[in-house]
Design a protein around this motif. Structure first.
Motif, PDB file in Angstrom:
ATOM      1  N   ALA A 192       0.821  -1.216   0.000  1.00  0.00           N
ATOM      2  CA  ALA A 192       0.000   0.000   0.000  1.00  0.00           C
ATOM      3  C   ALA A 192       0.853   1.264   0.000  1.00  0.00           C
ATOM      4  O   ALA A 192       0.530   2.245  -0.673  1.00  0.00           O
ATOM      5  CB  ALA A 192      -0.941  -0.006   1.205  1.00  0.00           C
ATOM      6  N   THR A 193       1.969   1.254   0.731  1.00  0.00           N
ATOM      7  CA  THR A 193       2.803   2.451   0.808  1.00  0.00           C
ATOM      8  C   THR A 193       3.507   2.753  -0.507  1.00  0.00           C
ATOM      9  O   THR A 193       3.974   3.873  -0.719  1.00  0.00           O
ATOM     10  CB  THR A 193       3.857   2.316   1.918  1.00  0.00           C
ATOM     11  OG1 THR A 193       4.630   1.133   1.682  1.00  0.00           O
ATOM     12  CG2 THR A 193       3.192   2.229   3.280  1.00  0.00           C
ATOM     13  N   ALA A 194       3.594   1.759  -1.397  1.00  0.00           N
ATOM     14  CA  ALA A 194       4.266   1.956  -2.684  1.00  0.00           C
ATOM     15  C   ALA A 194       3.319   2.431  -3.776  1.00  0.00           C
ATOM     16  O   ALA A 194       3.779   2.728  -4.891  1.00  0.00           O
ATOM     17  CB  ALA A 194       4.946   0.658  -3.117  1.00  0.00           C
ATOM     18  N   MET A 195       2.023   2.509  -3.491  1.00  0.00           N
ATOM     19  CA  MET A 195       1.080   2.915  -4.529  1.00  0.00           C
ATOM     20  C   MET A 195       1.382   4.351  -4.975  1.00  0.00           C
ATOM     21  O   MET A 195       1.436   5.257  -4.141  1.00  0.00           O
ATOM     22  CB  MET A 195      -0.361   2.806  -4.013  1.00  0.00           C
ATOM     23  CG  MET A 195      -0.792   1.382  -3.685  1.00  0.00           C
ATOM     24  SD  MET A 195      -0.888   0.333  -5.151  1.00  0.00           S
ATOM     25  CE  MET A 195      -0.821  -1.303  -4.397  1.00  0.00           C
ATOM     26  N   PRO A 196       1.578   4.581  -6.278  1.00  0.00           N
ATOM     27  CA  PRO A 196       2.026   5.896  -6.733  1.00  0.00           C
ATOM     28  C   PRO A 196       0.874   6.815  -7.126  1.00  0.00           C
ATOM     29  O   PRO A 196      -0.264   6.381  -7.312  1.00  0.00           O
ATOM     30  CB  PRO A 196       2.855   5.547  -7.974  1.00  0.00           C
ATOM     31  CG  PRO A 196       2.125   4.363  -8.546  1.00  0.00           C
ATOM     32  CD  PRO A 196       1.588   3.591  -7.359  1.00  0.00           C
ATOM     33  N   THR A 197       1.198   8.079  -7.281  1.00  0.00           N
ATOM     34  CA  THR A 197       0.253   9.034  -7.849  1.00  0.00           C
ATOM     35  C   THR A 197       0.339   8.957  -9.375  1.00  0.00           C
ATOM     36  O   THR A 197       1.308   8.436  -9.947  1.00  0.00           O
ATOM     37  CB  THR A 197       0.581  10.467  -7.408  1.00  0.00           C
ATOM     38  OG1 THR A 197       1.873  10.822  -7.937  1.00  0.00           O
ATOM     39  CG2 THR A 197       0.590  10.579  -5.901  1.00  0.00           C
ATOM     40  N   ARG A 198      -0.656   9.512 -10.034  1.00  0.00           N
ATOM     41  CA  ARG A 198      -0.658   9.536 -11.499  1.00  0.00           C
ATOM     42  C   ARG A 198       0.527  10.362 -12.027  1.00  0.00           C
ATOM     43  O   ARG A 198       1.167   9.990 -13.015  1.00  0.00           O
ATOM     44  CB  ARG A 198      -1.989  10.110 -12.001  1.00  0.00           C
ATOM     45  CG  ARG A 198      -2.291   9.834 -13.454  1.00  0.00           C
ATOM     46  CD  ARG A 198      -3.705  10.267 -13.781  1.00  0.00           C
ATOM     47  NE  ARG A 198      -4.696   9.414 -13.141  1.00  0.00           N
ATOM     48  CZ  ARG A 198      -5.232   8.340 -13.707  1.00  0.00           C
ATOM     49  NH1 ARG A 198      -4.872   7.978 -14.919  1.00  0.00           N
ATOM     50  NH2 ARG A 198      -6.143   7.631 -13.058  1.00  0.00           N
ATOM     51  N   THR A 199       0.831  11.472 -11.352  1.00  0.00           N
ATOM     52  CA  THR A 199       1.961  12.295 -11.757  1.00  0.00           C
ATOM     53  C   THR A 199       3.276  11.535 -11.661  1.00  0.00           C
ATOM     54  O   THR A 199       4.146  11.641 -12.537  1.00  0.00           O
ATOM     55  CB  THR A 199       2.018  13.573 -10.910  1.00  0.00           C
ATOM     56  OG1 THR A 199       0.826  14.321 -11.096  1.00  0.00           O
ATOM     57  CG2 THR A 199       3.209  14.439 -11.289  1.00  0.00           C
ATOM     58  N   ALA A 200       3.436  10.763 -10.584  1.00  0.00           N
ATOM     59  CA  ALA A 200       4.664   9.975 -10.422  1.00  0.00           C
ATOM     60  C   ALA A 200       4.833   8.967 -11.553  1.00  0.00           C
ATOM     61  O   ALA A 200       5.943   8.746 -12.058  1.00  0.00           O
ATOM     62  CB  ALA A 200       4.661   9.268  -9.071  1.00  0.00           C
ATOM     63  N   VAL A 201       3.739   8.359 -11.978  1.00  0.00           N
ATOM     64  CA  VAL A 201       3.795   7.398 -13.080  1.00  0.00           C
ATOM     65  C   VAL A 201       4.179   8.113 -14.376  1.00  0.00           C
ATOM     66  O   VAL A 201       5.034   7.648 -15.148  1.00  0.00           O
ATOM     67  CB  VAL A 201       2.443   6.671 -13.238  1.00  0.00           C
ATOM     68  CG1 VAL A 201       2.480   5.715 -14.440  1.00  0.00           C
ATOM     69  CG2 VAL A 201       2.094   5.905 -11.971  1.00  0.00           C
ATOM     70  N   GLN A 202       3.563   9.239 -14.634  1.00  0.00           N
ATOM     71  CA  GLN A 202       3.861   9.997 -15.842  1.00  0.00           C
ATOM     72  C   GLN A 202       5.308  10.462 -15.864  1.00  0.00           C
ATOM     73  O   GLN A 202       5.983  10.384 -16.896  1.00  0.00           O
ATOM     74  CB  GLN A 202       2.915  11.183 -15.941  1.00  0.00           C
ATOM     75  CG  GLN A 202       1.462  10.770 -16.182  1.00  0.00           C
ATOM     76  CD  GLN A 202       0.474  11.907 -15.977  1.00  0.00           C
ATOM     77  OE1 GLN A 202       0.792  12.935 -15.372  1.00  0.00           O
ATOM     78  NE2 GLN A 202      -0.758  11.728 -16.447  1.00  0.00           N
ATOM     79  N   ASN A 203       5.813  10.892 -14.737  1.00  0.00           N
ATOM     80  CA  ASN A 203       7.211  11.348 -14.676  1.00  0.00           C
ATOM     81  C   ASN A 203       8.179  10.196 -14.863  1.00  0.00           C
ATOM     82  O   ASN A 203       9.214  10.339 -15.539  1.00  0.00           O
ATOM     83  CB  ASN A 203       7.482  12.045 -13.345  1.00  0.00           C
ATOM     84  CG  ASN A 203       6.780  13.381 -13.230  1.00  0.00           C
ATOM     85  OD1 ASN A 203       6.367  13.972 -14.228  1.00  0.00           O
ATOM     86  ND2 ASN A 203       6.625  13.870 -12.003  1.00  0.00           N
ATOM     87  N   ARG A 204       7.866   9.033 -14.268  1.00  0.00           N
ATOM     88  CA  ARG A 204       8.778   7.885 -14.362  1.00  0.00           C
ATOM     89  C   ARG A 204       8.890   7.369 -15.775  1.00  0.00           C
ATOM     90  O   ARG A 204       9.977   6.979 -16.244  1.00  0.00           O
ATOM     91  CB  ARG A 204       8.280   6.757 -13.423  1.00  0.00           C
ATOM     92  CG  ARG A 204       8.973   5.421 -13.588  1.00  0.00           C
ATOM     93  CD  ARG A 204      10.456   5.490 -13.270  1.00  0.00           C
ATOM     94  NE  ARG A 204      11.087   4.188 -13.406  1.00  0.00           N
ATOM     95  CZ  ARG A 204      11.535   3.675 -14.546  1.00  0.00           C
ATOM     96  NH1 ARG A 204      11.413   4.385 -15.684  1.00  0.00           N
ATOM     97  NH2 ARG A 204      12.096   2.493 -14.581  1.00  0.00           N
ATOM     98  N   PHE A 205       7.801   7.372 -16.516  1.00  0.00           N
ATOM     99  CA  PHE A 205       7.794   6.782 -17.856  1.00  0.00           C
ATOM    100  C   PHE A 205       7.683   7.818 -18.973  1.00  0.00           C
ATOM    101  O   PHE A 205       7.465   7.452 -20.133  1.00  0.00           O
ATOM    102  CB  PHE A 205       6.677   5.734 -17.951  1.00  0.00           C
ATOM    103  CG  PHE A 205       6.858   4.585 -17.011  1.00  0.00           C
ATOM    104  CD1 PHE A 205       7.811   3.603 -17.259  1.00  0.00           C
ATOM    105  CD2 PHE A 205       6.098   4.499 -15.846  1.00  0.00           C
ATOM    106  CE1 PHE A 205       7.996   2.546 -16.384  1.00  0.00           C
ATOM    107  CE2 PHE A 205       6.296   3.441 -14.952  1.00  0.00           C
ATOM    108  CZ  PHE A 205       7.242   2.473 -15.232  1.00  0.00           C
ATOM    109  N   ASN A 206       7.833   9.084 -18.600  1.00  0.00           N
ATOM    110  CA  ASN A 206       7.849  10.179 -19.596  1.00  0.00           C
ATOM    111  C   ASN A 206       6.621  10.135 -20.506  1.00  0.00           C
ATOM    112  O   ASN A 206       6.720  10.206 -21.733  1.00  0.00           O
ATOM    113  CB  ASN A 206       9.116  10.109 -20.455  1.00  0.00           C
ATOM    114  CG  ASN A 206      10.367  10.298 -19.616  1.00  0.00           C
ATOM    115  OD1 ASN A 206      10.433  11.177 -18.770  1.00  0.00           O
ATOM    116  ND2 ASN A 206      11.363   9.443 -19.849  1.00  0.00           N
ATOM    117  N   THR A 207       5.441  10.003 -19.890  1.00  0.00           N
ATOM    118  CA  THR A 207       4.215   9.949 -20.687  1.00  0.00           C
ATOM    119  C   THR A 207       3.328  11.150 -20.377  1.00  0.00           C
ATOM    120  O   THR A 207       3.462  11.782 -19.353  1.00  0.00           O
ATOM    121  CB  THR A 207       3.432   8.665 -20.374  1.00  0.00           C
ATOM    122  OG1 THR A 207       3.156   8.591 -18.962  1.00  0.00           O
ATOM    123  CG2 THR A 207       4.229   7.446 -20.779  1.00  0.00           C
TER     124      THR A 207
END
Length: 311
Positions: A296-311
């Motif tokens: 649960a503590t590792a669940m990311p925000t949408r922004t974090a996902v976009q930043n990690r994968f440059n999308t």
């Protein structure tokens, strides 16, 4: 945008790890459905957790954790039982769970404990995981399934150590068939598919669940991505991104969380290509989860996902 009701278990995981050269068990709030609820909230959706929590300090911690994660707890009841512990170890690609605590604190929600107004207002209902092996929460899930006017999603999230022989496995297959028949979305892992339907390829399992009545089926394959069966098209494979994985705890739950969050925002996509885009995003979410310890503590925000994968 409405909200999702997530019905299932919350417990405390003891994760096998190493610190200062010694084996230790790191405490983490968990349970597949709890992970899903937190993941939905982190990705910008509204989630309400429905389940039973122990009346001890750990149960209080779980309730506080959910509240801090912006997950509603109006449907969570407190029961006179110690919080269930799950010792998690890794001997292969899938985690091994051993559960401790009787009676199981997560298994004491019954149909009369449901907040009917909460259910009737939900846009999405998630049911699944190990609570469906227990009579009271299974009855609660069946009642909730019949009441929610919105989309219904299901994840069997099988834990083999809780299955007491062939009869229990056959009973679980019947429950899976029952919920799949009325589901808008079924998500399961390849390990679930192998246990439930031994000898069947994952594409065949996905097609079978669609034949039962599920509108869309997603089978996660770990680093290999996922199989998607949607509409009338043949099952297809959606690749996963390459990541620096250190802990797969909660990865499958994050896939479900991402799919639910997108259902809340945009409803059901049109056609297989729309679903493929949704699954591709969900696999990016899972990839990021695998790069951090914990569920649960590792669940990311949408922004974090976009930043990690440059999308």
């Amino acid at each position: 945008m409405g909200y999702a009701v997530v019905l299932g278990e919350a417990l405390v995981d003891l994760l096998d790890s190493e610190r200062d050269g010694e084996r230790v068990y790191r405490q983490a709030i968990g349970g597949g459905p709890l992970n899903v609820a937190v993941g939905v909230a982190r990705l910008g959706g509204a989630a309400q957790f429905v389940g039973s929590l122990g009346d001890d300090a750990l149960g209080g911690r779980i309730r506080a954790f959910l509240t801090a994660a912006d997950v509603g707890v109006a449907g969570a009841i407190t029961v006179p039982a110690p919080t269930t512990l799950a010792v998690v170890t890794y001997a292969g690609p899938e985690p091994d769970f051993r559960f401790y605590g009787e009676p199981a604190s997560y298994a004491l929600l019954g149909p009369d404990d449901l907040d009917l107004a909460l259910l009737e207002g939900a846009d999405v209902l998630y049911c699944g995981s190990i609570v469906l092996l227990q009579p009271a929460p299974l009855a609660a899930a069946r009642r909730a399934w019949s009441l929610v006017p919105g989309l219904r999603v299901f994840d069997p999230n099988v834990r083999p150590r809780l299955l007491d022989g062939p009869a229990a496995l056959e009973g679980l297959r019947e429950v899976v068939a029952e919920f799949a028949a009325g589901a808008h979305l079924v998500k399961l892992s390849a390990a679930d598919a192998v246990l439930l339907y031994p000898g069947e390829p994952v594409e065949g399992v996905a097609a079978y669940l669609r034949e039962l009545g599920a509108a869309t089926v997603v089978v996660t394959l770990g680093a290999a991505g996922a199989v998607l069966a949607a509409a009338e098209a043949d099952p297809v494979r959606v690749p996963a991104p390459k990541v620096n994985a250190i802990d797969a705890t909660g990865a499958g739950d994050s896939v479900m969380a991402a799919l639910i969050a997108d259902l809340l925002v945009d409803g059901e996509p049109e056609g297989p290509s729309g679903w493929a885009d949704r699954v591709a995003f969900a696999l990016r979410v899972a990839g990021l989860v695998c790069e951090s310890p914990g569920g649960a503590t590792a669940m990311p925000t949408r922004t974090a996902v976009q930043n990690r994968f440059n999308t």
